[in-house]
Design a protein around this motif. Structure first.
Motif, PDB file in Angstrom:
ATOM      1  N   MET A   1      37.627  38.501  38.037  1.00 35.44           N
ATOM      2  CA  MET A   1      37.015  38.586  39.360  1.00 35.44           C
ATOM      3  C   MET A   1      37.333  39.921  40.030  1.00 35.44           C
ATOM      4  SD  MET A   1      37.662  34.737  40.844  1.00 35.44           S
ATOM      5  CE  MET A   1      36.971  35.143  42.458  1.00 35.44           C
ATOM      6  N   GLN A   2      38.611  40.317  39.988  1.00 35.08           N
ATOM      7  CA  GLN A   2      39.001  41.577  40.618  1.00 35.08           C
ATOM      8  C   GLN A   2      38.314  42.756  39.952  1.00 35.08           C
ATOM      9  OE1 GLN A   2      41.526  41.925  43.490  1.00 35.08           O
ATOM     10  NE2 GLN A   2      39.877  43.425  43.457  1.00 35.08           N
ATOM     11  N   HIS A   3      38.238  42.737  38.634  1.00 33.18           N
ATOM     12  CA  HIS A   3      37.582  43.827  37.918  1.00 33.18           C
ATOM     13  C   HIS A   3      36.073  43.830  38.169  1.00 33.18           C
ATOM     14  CE1 HIS A   3      41.122  43.973  34.838  1.00 33.18           C
ATOM     15  NE2 HIS A   3      41.431  44.474  36.021  1.00 33.18           N
ATOM     16  N   THR A   4      35.488  42.650  38.352  1.00 33.19           N
ATOM     17  CA  THR A   4      34.062  42.570  38.689  1.00 33.19           C
ATOM     18  C   THR A   4      33.810  43.241  40.031  1.00 33.19           C
ATOM     19  OG1 THR A   4      33.787  40.508  37.439  1.00 33.19           O
ATOM     20  CG2 THR A   4      32.138  40.992  39.123  1.00 33.19           C
ATOM     21  N   ILE A   5      34.689  43.000  40.986  1.00 32.68           N
ATOM     22  CA  ILE A   5      34.571  43.640  42.295  1.00 32.68           C
ATOM     23  C   ILE A   5      34.674  45.163  42.166  1.00 32.68           C
ATOM     24  CG2 ILE A   5      35.772  43.963  44.502  1.00 32.68           C
ATOM     25  CD1 ILE A   5      36.493  40.952  44.359  1.00 32.68           C
ATOM     26  N   ILE A   6      35.646  45.620  41.383  1.00 31.73           N
ATOM     27  CA  ILE A   6      35.883  47.057  41.233  1.00 31.73           C
ATOM     28  C   ILE A   6      34.700  47.757  40.570  1.00 31.73           C
ATOM     29  CG2 ILE A   6      37.298  48.767  40.029  1.00 31.73           C
ATOM     30  CD1 ILE A   6      39.677  46.838  40.433  1.00 31.73           C
ATOM     31  N   ARG A   7      34.121  47.128  39.548  1.00 30.59           N
ATOM     32  CA  ARG A   7      33.051  47.770  38.790  1.00 30.59           C
ATOM     33  C   ARG A   7      31.685  47.611  39.439  1.00 30.59           C
ATOM     34  NH1 ARG A   7      35.228  51.521  35.988  1.00 30.59           N
ATOM     35  NH2 ARG A   7      32.994  51.914  35.716  1.00 30.59           N
ATOM     36  N   HIS A   8      31.589  46.826  40.528  1.00 36.87           N
ATOM     37  CA  HIS A   8      30.293  46.601  41.169  1.00 36.87           C
ATOM     38  C   HIS A   8      30.453  46.714  42.689  1.00 36.87           C
ATOM     39  CE1 HIS A   8      29.960  44.582  37.232  1.00 36.87           C
ATOM     40  NE2 HIS A   8      28.710  44.981  37.269  1.00 36.87           N
ATOM     41  N   MET A   9      30.955  47.846  43.135  1.00 34.83           N
ATOM     42  CA  MET A   9      31.260  48.023  44.555  1.00 34.83           C
ATOM     43  C   MET A   9      30.149  48.729  45.325  1.00 34.83           C
ATOM     44  SD  MET A   9      34.047  51.137  44.527  1.00 34.83           S
ATOM     45  CE  MET A   9      35.204  50.290  43.473  1.00 34.83           C
ATOM     46  N   ASP A  10      29.157  49.283  44.617  1.00 38.37           N
ATOM     47  CA  ASP A  10      28.110  50.042  45.285  1.00 38.37           C
ATOM     48  C   ASP A  10      27.182  49.110  46.056  1.00 38.37           C
ATOM     49  OD1 ASP A  10      26.835  52.923  45.268  1.00 38.37           O
ATOM     50  OD2 ASP A  10      25.181  51.509  45.033  1.00 38.37           O
ATOM     51  N   VAL A  11      26.532  49.650  47.090  1.00 34.32           N
ATOM     52  CA  VAL A  11      25.623  48.841  47.901  1.00 34.32           C
ATOM     53  C   VAL A  11      24.479  48.278  47.060  1.00 34.32           C
ATOM     54  CG1 VAL A  11      24.192  50.819  48.585  1.00 34.32           C
ATOM     55  CG2 VAL A  11      24.340  48.789  50.071  1.00 34.32           C
ATOM     56  N   LEU A  12      24.086  48.979  46.002  1.00 38.48           N
ATOM     57  CA  LEU A  12      23.025  48.464  45.137  1.00 38.48           C
ATOM     58  C   LEU A  12      23.467  47.241  44.341  1.00 38.48           C
ATOM     59  CD1 LEU A  12      21.574  51.838  43.769  1.00 38.48           C
ATOM     60  CD2 LEU A  12      20.643  50.394  45.604  1.00 38.48           C
ATOM     61  N   ASP A  13      24.786  47.025  44.248  1.00 36.89           N
ATOM     62  CA  ASP A  13      25.315  45.869  43.532  1.00 36.89           C
ATOM     63  C   ASP A  13      25.416  44.631  44.420  1.00 36.89           C
ATOM     64  OD1 ASP A  13      25.783  47.412  41.189  1.00 36.89           O
ATOM     65  OD2 ASP A  13      27.643  48.171  42.056  1.00 36.89           O
ATOM     66  N   ASP A  14      25.247  44.780  45.731  1.00 37.27           N
ATOM     67  CA  ASP A  14      25.481  43.672  46.658  1.00 37.27           C
ATOM     68  C   ASP A  14      24.725  42.395  46.286  1.00 37.27           C
ATOM     69  OD1 ASP A  14      27.029  45.520  47.945  1.00 37.27           O
ATOM     70  OD2 ASP A  14      26.048  45.333  49.902  1.00 37.27           O
ATOM     71  N   PRO A  15      23.436  42.471  45.926  1.00 37.44           N
ATOM     72  CA  PRO A  15      22.718  41.227  45.619  1.00 37.44           C
ATOM     73  C   PRO A  15      23.328  40.419  44.479  1.00 37.44           C
ATOM     74  CG  PRO A  15      21.164  43.029  45.950  1.00 37.44           C
ATOM     75  CD  PRO A  15      22.533  43.643  45.895  1.00 37.44           C
ATOM     76  N   GLU A  16      24.071  41.081  43.605  1.00 37.69           N
ATOM     77  CA  GLU A  16      24.683  40.372  42.481  1.00 37.69           C
ATOM     78  C   GLU A  16      25.677  39.304  42.948  1.00 37.69           C
ATOM     79  OE1 GLU A  16      24.086  40.493  39.259  1.00 37.69           O
ATOM     80  OE2 GLU A  16      22.564  42.070  39.406  1.00 37.69           O
ATOM     81  N   PHE A  17      26.234  39.475  44.137  1.00 31.53           N
ATOM     82  CA  PHE A  17      27.272  38.563  44.613  1.00 31.53           C
ATOM     83  C   PHE A  17      26.721  37.425  45.465  1.00 31.53           C
ATOM     84  CE2 PHE A  17      29.405  42.477  43.516  1.00 31.53           C
ATOM     85  CZ  PHE A  17      30.551  42.031  42.867  1.00 31.53           C
ATOM     86  N   GLU A  18      25.402  37.345  45.588  1.00 34.32           N
ATOM     87  CA  GLU A  18      24.816  36.189  46.260  1.00 34.32           C
ATOM     88  C   GLU A  18      25.051  34.919  45.444  1.00 34.32           C
ATOM     89  OE1 GLU A  18      23.679  35.828  49.156  1.00 34.32           O
ATOM     90  OE2 GLU A  18      23.117  37.824  49.881  1.00 34.32           O
ATOM     91  N   ASN A  19      25.028  35.066  44.136  1.00 35.91           N
ATOM     92  CA  ASN A  19      25.286  33.938  43.237  1.00 35.91           C
ATOM     93  C   ASN A  19      26.235  34.400  42.135  1.00 35.91           C
ATOM     94  OD1 ASN A  19      23.256  31.781  44.193  1.00 35.91           O
ATOM     95  ND2 ASN A  19      21.962  33.600  43.941  1.00 35.91           N
ATOM     96  N   TRP A  20      27.485  33.965  42.235  1.00 37.52           N
ATOM     97  CA  TRP A  20      28.532  34.377  41.302  1.00 37.52           C
ATOM     98  C   TRP A  20      29.004  33.126  40.559  1.00 37.52           C
ATOM     99  CZ3 TRP A  20      33.286  37.775  43.074  1.00 37.52           C
ATOM    100  CH2 TRP A  20      34.001  38.180  41.946  1.00 37.52           C
ATOM    101  N   ASP A  21      28.829  33.124  39.259  1.00 37.66           N
ATOM    102  CA  ASP A  21      29.197  31.968  38.444  1.00 37.66           C
ATOM    103  C   ASP A  21      30.254  32.356  37.419  1.00 37.66           C
ATOM    104  OD1 ASP A  21      27.268  29.951  39.427  1.00 37.66           O
ATOM    105  OD2 ASP A  21      25.782  31.350  38.635  1.00 37.66           O
ATOM    106  N   ILE A  22      31.226  31.467  37.229  1.00 35.75           N
ATOM    107  CA  ILE A  22      32.285  31.646  36.235  1.00 35.75           C
ATOM    108  C   ILE A  22      32.147  30.529  35.208  1.00 35.75           C
ATOM    109  CG2 ILE A  22      34.778  31.754  35.842  1.00 35.75           C
ATOM    110  CD1 ILE A  22      35.039  32.569  38.840  1.00 35.75           C
ATOM    111  N   ILE A  23      31.874  30.907  33.960  1.00 36.33           N
ATOM    112  CA  ILE A  23      31.664  29.926  32.892  1.00 36.33           C
ATOM    113  C   ILE A  23      32.765  30.105  31.851  1.00 36.33           C
ATOM    114  CG2 ILE A  23      30.078  29.014  31.169  1.00 36.33           C
ATOM    115  CD1 ILE A  23      28.623  31.253  33.802  1.00 36.33           C
ATOM    116  N   ILE A  24      33.481  29.019  31.571  1.00 36.49           N
ATOM    117  CA  ILE A  24      34.644  29.042  30.686  1.00 36.49           C
ATOM    118  C   ILE A  24      34.328  28.224  29.435  1.00 36.49           C
ATOM    119  CG2 ILE A  24      37.101  28.492  30.488  1.00 36.49           C
ATOM    120  CD1 ILE A  24      36.946  28.297  33.692  1.00 36.49           C
TER     121      ILE A  24
END
Length: 324
Positions: A154-177
């Motif tokens: 999760m932390q690395h996902t935040i770090i690698r997708h911090m640009d404003v163009l990445d914002d829509p990606e976080f509207e739906n965040w799913d973790i599949i194990i």
């Protein structure tokens, strides 16, 4: 945004020692292109039909090299997080105490529920305690490693997708194990999920996720959904509603995570350098610059206070589910 997590190794006290998790960060905007590339590699290089599950440990060095070249590297949204246990540095007795302490907390939660006049909740906590008591030290390491992998991914996902163009990606965040062989039955998913969330609550309380400052200055979906007054991050809704165990036969993302985990374990156990050295440019390093976090469970990792001190982190117990 999708995070897929799978493991390689038994988390037992074997001569090679190393067992690990790979967590993938895959942006939805790139997911179809990544899965198309994976399907093509799967058919032409690995030799599997689309409906057949790929197991990374069965692949040759050359097949793994082509996977990195054709599936990972061409896609800028494909990132890998690595977390491991080396049981040569962790005593089995300490892992057993970790499991026993979880039993103590569940039993204490049951007593508290009884005292507060909720016999149904008390019964469910007691059932949960019985189930946890039958988990092995390996199960305990697996759970701790999984929790840390989720948080680091999760932390690395935040770090690698911090640009404003990445914002829509976080509207739906799913973790599949990956459901894994450790989860023996579908009803046990409820017990495992509750225990996992309890560990996640405890770890995020001690070490909260870091949020990009600029996110707080704009209407970022993560801030809107999970940041509470006082800058407190509460990801409980994400863990309860958007985190699940999946069937790797049906989830291509889990198969890709399995292949990534196999590449890393082949490097550490068998010395297969080429696939890993090609993949490492897409491995997110931690704040110390390490490619993989290797966990060690020792006395300092255990709870020092009474079991009642851990109740506040407990998830709601599975209701009406009978342990085996």
């Amino acid at each position: 945004m999708k995070n897929y997590i799978d493991e390689s190794g038994t988390f037992g006290w074997t001569p090679e020692g190393v067992s690990l998790f790979a967590g993938l960060s895959l942006a939805d905007r790139s997911l179809s292109n990544v899965t198309d590339a994976f399907k093509e590699w799967k058919l032409k290089i690995a030799g599997f039909e689309d409906a057949t599950e790929v197991k990374g440990w069965s692949l040759s060095r050359e097949q793994l090299e082509v996977f990195v070249k054709c599936v990972i590297l061409p896609h800028r949204d494909f990132w890998v997080t690595l977390v491991a246990f080396d049981t040569r540095n962790t005593r089995e007795a300490i892992a057993r105490v970790f499991v026993e302490q979880a039993v103590d907390v569940a039993e204490a939660a049951g007593r508290l529920a009884e005292e507060r006049g909720n016999p149904t909740l008390a019964r469910d906590f007691r059932k949960w305690a019985v189930w946890i008591r039958h988990r092995s030290p390996q199960n305990g390491l697996w759970l701790l490693g999984l929790a840390r992998t989720i948080l680091n991914t999760m932390q690395h996902t935040i770090i690698r997708h911090m640009d404003v163009l990445d914002d829509p990606e976080f509207e739906n965040w799913d973790i599949i194990i990956d459901r894994s062989s450790i989860i023996e039955t579908s009803r046990h998913e409820e017990f495992w999920g509750g225990w996992l969330r309890s560990v996640l609550y405890q770890q995020t309380t001690k070490e909260p996720l870091s949020v990009i400052t600029e996110w707080r200055e704009r209407d970022h979906p993560f801030v809107r959904k999970y940041v509470r007054p006082g800058d407190i991050i509460d990801a409980s809704d994400l863990f309860k509603r958007h985190m699940r165990f999946g069937d790797s036969k049906a989830e291509l993302g889990l198969q890709m995570a399995d292949v990534c985990a196999a590449i890393v374990r082949r490097f550490h156990v068998d010395g297969w350098r080429e696939p890993y050295e090609r993949m490492v440019e897409r491995v997110v390093r931690d704040e110390r610059g390490d490619e993989m976090l290797t966990l060690c469970l020792d006395e300092t990792s255990l709870r020092s206070g009474p079991p009642e001190s851990g109740i506040k982190f407990m998830d709601s117990p599975p209701s009406g589910v009978e342990p085996d």
